[in-house]
Scaffold this motif. Structure first.
Motif, PDB file in Angstrom:
ATOM      1  N   THR A  51       0.785  -1.055   0.112  1.00  0.00           N
ATOM      2  CA  THR A  51       0.117  -0.094  -0.045  1.00  0.00           C
ATOM      3  C   THR A  51       0.904   1.100   0.060  1.00  0.00           C
ATOM      4  O   THR A  51       0.291   2.376   0.032  1.00  0.00           O
ATOM      5  CB  THR A  51      -0.858   0.179   1.155  1.00  0.00           C
ATOM      6  OG1 THR A  51      -0.190  -0.298   2.472  1.00  0.00           O
ATOM      7  CG2 THR A  51      -1.997  -1.162   1.333  1.00  0.00           C
ATOM      8  N   LYS A  71      -6.378  -3.144   1.464  1.00  0.00           N
ATOM      9  CA  LYS A  71      -6.197  -1.758   0.932  1.00  0.00           C
ATOM     10  C   LYS A  71      -5.507  -1.855  -0.407  1.00  0.00           C
ATOM     11  O   LYS A  71      -5.153  -0.808  -0.921  1.00  0.00           O
ATOM     12  CB  LYS A  71      -5.694  -0.951   1.864  1.00  0.00           C
ATOM     13  CG  LYS A  71      -6.396  -0.848   3.326  1.00  0.00           C
ATOM     14  CD  LYS A  71      -7.722  -0.326   3.156  1.00  0.00           C
ATOM     15  CE  LYS A  71      -8.433  -0.350   4.544  1.00  0.00           C
ATOM     16  NZ  LYS A  71      -9.520   0.328   4.480  1.00  0.00           N
ATOM     17  N   PRO A  81      -6.759   4.005 -12.617  1.00  0.00           N
ATOM     18  CA  PRO A  81      -6.958   4.035 -11.154  1.00  0.00           C
ATOM     19  C   PRO A  81      -7.541   5.477 -10.611  1.00  0.00           C
ATOM     20  O   PRO A  81      -8.281   5.152  -9.559  1.00  0.00           O
ATOM     21  CB  PRO A  81      -5.601   3.850 -10.683  1.00  0.00           C
ATOM     22  CG  PRO A  81      -4.867   3.176 -11.964  1.00  0.00           C
ATOM     23  CD  PRO A  81      -5.437   3.686 -12.948  1.00  0.00           C
ATOM     24  N   THR A 125     -11.051   5.530  -8.585  1.00  0.00           N
ATOM     25  CA  THR A 125     -11.180   6.006  -7.280  1.00  0.00           C
ATOM     26  C   THR A 125     -12.197   7.016  -6.928  1.00  0.00           C
ATOM     27  O   THR A 125     -12.749   7.387  -5.798  1.00  0.00           O
ATOM     28  CB  THR A 125      -9.986   6.412  -6.618  1.00  0.00           C
ATOM     29  OG1 THR A 125      -9.268   7.378  -7.480  1.00  0.00           O
ATOM     30  CG2 THR A 125      -8.762   5.494  -6.308  1.00  0.00           C
ATOM     31  N   GLU A 126     -12.513   7.731  -8.291  1.00  0.00           N
ATOM     32  CA  GLU A 126     -13.371   9.084  -8.141  1.00  0.00           C
ATOM     33  C   GLU A 126     -14.774   8.554  -8.229  1.00  0.00           C
ATOM     34  O   GLU A 126     -15.778   9.253  -7.584  1.00  0.00           O
ATOM     35  CB  GLU A 126     -12.670  10.129  -9.251  1.00  0.00           C
ATOM     36  CG  GLU A 126     -11.776  10.764  -8.847  1.00  0.00           C
ATOM     37  CD  GLU A 126     -11.294  11.681  -9.942  1.00  0.00           C
ATOM     38  OE1 GLU A 126     -11.709  11.686 -11.159  1.00  0.00           O
ATOM     39  OE2 GLU A 126      -9.896  12.447  -9.848  1.00  0.00           O
ATOM     40  N   PHE A 138     -13.496   1.764  -4.383  1.00  0.00           N
ATOM     41  CA  PHE A 138     -11.866   2.147  -4.700  1.00  0.00           C
ATOM     42  C   PHE A 138     -11.388   3.266  -3.880  1.00  0.00           C
ATOM     43  O   PHE A 138     -10.333   3.608  -4.359  1.00  0.00           O
ATOM     44  CB  PHE A 138     -11.548   1.955  -6.118  1.00  0.00           C
ATOM     45  CG  PHE A 138     -11.946   0.715  -6.783  1.00  0.00           C
ATOM     46  CD1 PHE A 138     -11.057  -0.509  -6.514  1.00  0.00           C
ATOM     47  CD2 PHE A 138     -12.947   0.554  -7.896  1.00  0.00           C
ATOM     48  CE1 PHE A 138     -11.341  -1.690  -7.233  1.00  0.00           C
ATOM     49  CE2 PHE A 138     -13.026  -0.679  -8.284  1.00  0.00           C
ATOM     50  CZ  PHE A 138     -12.339  -1.873  -8.236  1.00  0.00           C
ATOM     51  N   LYS A 139     -12.354   3.948  -3.381  1.00  0.00           N
ATOM     52  CA  LYS A 139     -11.797   5.219  -2.729  1.00  0.00           C
ATOM     53  C   LYS A 139     -10.768   5.149  -1.626  1.00  0.00           C
ATOM     54  O   LYS A 139      -9.582   6.264  -1.825  1.00  0.00           O
ATOM     55  CB  LYS A 139     -13.043   6.019  -2.043  1.00  0.00           C
ATOM     56  CG  LYS A 139     -13.929   6.666  -3.117  1.00  0.00           C
ATOM     57  CD  LYS A 139     -14.916   7.512  -2.169  1.00  0.00           C
ATOM     58  CE  LYS A 139     -15.935   8.066  -3.407  1.00  0.00           C
ATOM     59  NZ  LYS A 139     -15.319   8.934  -4.462  1.00  0.00           N
ATOM     60  N   ASP A 140     -10.584   4.093  -1.100  1.00  0.00           N
ATOM     61  CA  ASP A 140      -9.512   4.093  -0.166  1.00  0.00           C
ATOM     62  C   ASP A 140      -8.692   2.779  -0.434  1.00  0.00           C
ATOM     63  O   ASP A 140      -7.958   2.363   0.340  1.00  0.00           O
ATOM     64  CB  ASP A 140     -10.266   3.663   1.422  1.00  0.00           C
ATOM     65  CG  ASP A 140     -10.909   2.431   1.516  1.00  0.00           C
ATOM     66  OD1 ASP A 140     -11.450   2.015   0.281  1.00  0.00           O
ATOM     67  OD2 ASP A 140     -10.999   2.001   2.441  1.00  0.00           O
ATOM     68  N   LYS A 141      -8.589   2.482  -1.777  1.00  0.00           N
ATOM     69  CA  LYS A 141      -7.812   1.520  -2.056  1.00  0.00           C
ATOM     70  C   LYS A 141      -6.710   1.886  -3.337  1.00  0.00           C
ATOM     71  O   LYS A 141      -6.927   3.003  -4.117  1.00  0.00           O
ATOM     72  CB  LYS A 141      -8.462   0.302  -2.577  1.00  0.00           C
ATOM     73  CG  LYS A 141      -9.407  -0.353  -1.398  1.00  0.00           C
ATOM     74  CD  LYS A 141     -10.472  -1.376  -2.132  1.00  0.00           C
ATOM     75  CE  LYS A 141     -11.167  -1.844  -0.890  1.00  0.00           C
ATOM     76  NZ  LYS A 141     -12.080  -0.721  -0.432  1.00  0.00           N
ATOM     77  N   ILE A 142      -5.634   1.044  -3.353  1.00  0.00           N
ATOM     78  CA  ILE A 142      -4.454   1.338  -4.372  1.00  0.00           C
ATOM     79  C   ILE A 142      -4.524   0.260  -5.311  1.00  0.00           C
ATOM     80  O   ILE A 142      -4.668  -0.872  -4.968  1.00  0.00           O
ATOM     81  CB  ILE A 142      -3.283   1.786  -3.608  1.00  0.00           C
ATOM     82  CG1 ILE A 142      -2.347   2.502  -4.271  1.00  0.00           C
ATOM     83  CG2 ILE A 142      -2.516   0.479  -2.990  1.00  0.00           C
ATOM     84  CD1 ILE A 142      -0.928   3.083  -3.725  1.00  0.00           C
ATOM     85  N   SER A 159      -2.922   7.029  -6.567  1.00  0.00           N
ATOM     86  CA  SER A 159      -4.144   5.971  -6.861  1.00  0.00           C
ATOM     87  C   SER A 159      -3.298   4.653  -7.122  1.00  0.00           C
ATOM     88  O   SER A 159      -4.035   3.500  -7.012  1.00  0.00           O
ATOM     89  CB  SER A 159      -4.915   6.325  -8.035  1.00  0.00           C
ATOM     90  OG  SER A 159      -5.595   7.576  -7.700  1.00  0.00           O
ATOM     91  N   CYS A 160      -2.060   4.658  -7.465  1.00  0.00           N
ATOM     92  CA  CYS A 160      -1.732   3.144  -7.818  1.00  0.00           C
ATOM     93  C   CYS A 160       0.227   3.362  -7.568  1.00  0.00           C
ATOM     94  O   CYS A 160       0.755   4.445  -7.382  1.00  0.00           O
ATOM     95  CB  CYS A 160      -1.552   3.010  -9.172  1.00  0.00           C
ATOM     96  SG  CYS A 160      -0.951   3.982 -10.519  1.00  0.00           S
TER      97      CYS A 160
END
Length: 672
Positions: free
Chosen positions: A38, A81, A209, A213-214, A219-223, A252-253
């Motif tokens: 992460t 995550k 990504p 996330t947007e 996916f907001k709290d994930k990478i 984001s990645c």
């Protein structure tokens, strides 16, 4: 035969087997703390063949996350995550993107475009899979797809995708067009590639990504963790794309790049050609070093790896047992009895050698007296007495004052008296035999084995661990071949019904593993193939010192040299051999206590150490002079090797001709 150690390469495992054979290095954070999935800081994970790099990277991929968390995948991903996107560079068939009448600049653009299309499909397929499992809900899929298409420099004229599945098909069709043009451009009359580059390098890799996330709450709290393996399989020009991805990171990645020790050909990026720097643009981890430096954890880890394999194949131990109990260990008493049972000419060949060295220097009756004085019913003490006699002879040759010199016969009498006072339990530091055996016991056993034509004892699981040099596959191969020889010799499977891997099977298994190592690490180029001759010269150099009359150090294994003083050619060879794991760095730099010069210390990879009958213990260090190192590692100076070795051996073999100061080499000094 059902050999539990038959499969040693992670690429040969199915996804299910990666999970089944997974063993973590510790009960705490384990390999997850090493990989830091992460962390947005990219990481280059280097490792030799068989270090476990591919197994580790695949374990953190989405395909494996699905299997690990199949009962509750959503919770597993929430805890992790991250979403692991695993890619093998060998899957690109990257050699297609070169030559064929096209410039490197053109191929660089085509390859970057192809990468974007390919990675986009892998990532989107993972998202679609989560969508089908009702783990991911996309509020407005059409808007999401529109934003992803918006990453392209040119939107499609017709059949615009409206959902993720159609988008994957769209990217797949673009990829097939590239495949067609790449394969057929050589047949075009104008020899040109007709490809529309619809997206800039890294645009989808980073943009997808961010959009996820947007627009997708899950996916907001994930990478997005891009796991790019086997970097060594793409060219230097193609690696610039990967270096560009590392440099232009976002939150984001992130990237974990796997490569062999020699796999990173450049740190330059596309366009400006700026170079990425460790600690600034990326973190670097060498998996072999991580395992070697954590020696206690490594030993425990590999025991659990091997025992886990046995259990997977229906072989179980009681709580009091461990794998060591099923691998026969070296028995000194049995060995000594075997030596004593041989003909005197073979069992006591060290006396024959000593007689030859004494003849012409004293009368025959004096020589016989020396042999009688050094003799003992205890084989180990007898060989130690000979060792002590050579030491005293060397000291005698250094004394210029004739009055200070003792008669060699008297020296042998003194050694005899000391031997009579020796007991195995003796802690008398003044006893010569006790002092020598405290440090040189294993060396003297090895000398006995070599002189009596017995196998040098590399036996038991602990020795296998040392031989593996922090590379799990090396250990698994020793067990694989030893298991095979147990079956061939006894028609029985080791570990089952208390069957042990005996000494003969271990010896043959080690030999097969050495052959495998040389073949698996074969250097293909004709010129570079000669570099393996250098490792043979190094092994021979250390072996000749170890089995000299008075070895300069105990347990010779480690060597030191000053790389800065070597020629470019010798340094290139040395680095090449290190990258191919023939040589491994042993410890941090050390200083010579006499000259205060700084030396880096290394050892030959433990897997091939038995080829030269060297020690597995890391104690004594041999310092190579610059001239000696050049004769070993510089192909243009190899003709000097035999003469330099002869000069060095003179100092450690009777009659101990003393070198002039100009011939003396750096002293070998410190025990680790």
């Amino acid at each position: 035969m059902n050999n539990p150690f038959d499969i040693t390469k992670a690429v040969d495992f199915t996804d299910e087997q990666i999970i089944e054979y997974w063993v973590d290095i510790s009960s705490k954070g384990g390999f997850k703390d090493l990989l830091k999935p992460t962390s947005v800081m990219p990481m280059i994970l280097l490792g030799s063949k068989g270090s476990g790099k591919t197994h580790l990277m695949r374990y953190f991929s989405y395909e494996l996350q699905k299997i690990k968390y199949q009962e509750n995948l959503k919770k597993g991903l929430e805890d992790d995550k991250f979403i692991g996107i695993y890619v093998r560079c060998s899957g690109f068939n990257s050699e297609r993107f070169s030559n064929k009448g096209q410039s490197d600049e053109i191929w660089s653009s085509v390859y970057a475009y192809y990468w974007e299309l390919w990675l986009a499909q892998i990532t989107l397929n993972s998202i679609i899979d989560l969508q089908q499992k009702n783990i991911v809900e996309i509020p407005n899929e059409k808007e999401l797809v529109e934003q992803i298409i918006g990453l392209l420099n040119k939107k499609p004229d017709d059949n615009v995708p409206s959902n993720l599945k159609d988008l994957v098909h769209f990217f797949s069709s673009l990829q097939r067009k590239v495949d067609y043009e790449v394969e057929n451009c050589i047949f075009n009359e104008d020899n040109k590639l007709y490809i529309d580059i619809l997206v800039s390098p890294a645009r989808i890799t980073y943009g997808l990504p961010v959009i996820m996330t947007e627009l997708v709450p899950f996916f907001k709290d994930k990478i997005f963790l891009y796991l790019i393996d086997e970097l060594e399989n793409i060219s230097e020009n193609q690696q610039k794309l990967i270096q560009t991805l590392i440099r232009e990171k976002n939150t984001s990645c992130t990237f974990r790049i796997g490569a062999r020790l020699y796999g990173v050909r450049t740190y330059k990026t596309l366009g400006s050609g700026e170079e990425n720097r460790e600690g600034s643009e990326f973190e670097q981890v060498v998996l072999d070093e991580f395992l070697r430096r954590n020696n206690k954890n490594y030993a425990d880890f590999m025991r659990r790896v091997c025992e886990h394999r046995l259990r997977r194949n229906g072989i179980y131990f009681s709580e009091e047992q461990k794998i060591d109990d099923f691998i026969e260990s070296f028995n000194m008493e049995s060995f000594f009895q075997k030596v004593k049972s041989k003909k005197p000419s073979q069992a006591q060949s060290y006396f024959s050698k000593l007689k030859e060295k004494l003849r012409g220097r004293m009368a025959e009756d004096e020589i016989n007296s020396i042999i009688v004085n050094l003799s003992s019913d205890n084989v180990l003490i007898e060989r130690t007495n000979v060792f002590l006699f050579y030491r005293a002879w060397n000291d005698l040759s250094k004394k210029k004052n004739q009055k200070e010199k003792k008669d060699l016969v008297q020296i042998s009498l003194d050694i005899k008296e000391e031997a009579l006072n020796y007991t195995p339990e003796s802690k008398n530091e003044k006893n010569q035999q006790a002092t020598v055996l405290n440090k040189f016991k294993r060396d003297i056993i090895d000398m006995l084995a070599r002189e009596t034509r017995e196998n040098i004892p590399y036996y038991g699981f602990d020795d296998f661990l040392r031989m593996s040099s922090g590379t799990p596959r090396n250990l698994l191969n020793i067990l694989k071949h030893s298991y095979k020889w147990t079956y061939f010799n006894e028609a029985k499977e080791a570990f089952r019904n208390k069957i042990k891997i005996n000494l003969d099977a271990q010896t043959k298994g080690i030999k097969d593993t050495i052959d495998w190592f040389f073949e698996d690490n074969r250097i293909p180029a004709k010129k570079d193939g000669k570099l393996v001759d250098c490792i043979d010269r190094l092994g021979k150099f250390l072996r000749e010192l170890k089995y000299s009359d008075i070895p300069p150090e105990c347990s010779i294994n480690i060597f030191g040299l000053n790389l800065e003083n070597l020629s470019d050619e010798a340094r290139r060879t040395f680095n090449f051999l290190e990258n191919y794991s023939y040589i491994v760095q042993s410890e941090e730099d050390r200083r010579d206590k006499n000259s205060n010069n700084k030396y880096r210390t290394y050892n030959i990879n433990g897997t091939i150490i038995p080829h030269w009958e060297l020690s597995l213990s890391k104690r004594g260090i041999v310092i190579l002079s610059t001239e000696e190192a050049e004769s070993i590692f510089n192909l243009n100076q190899s003709d000097k090797f035999e003469e330099l070795l002869r000069k060095r051996k003179k100092r450690y073999n009777a009659p101990f001709a003393q070198s002039s100061l100009s011939e003396q080499q750096p002293k070998t000094l410190f025990d680790l």
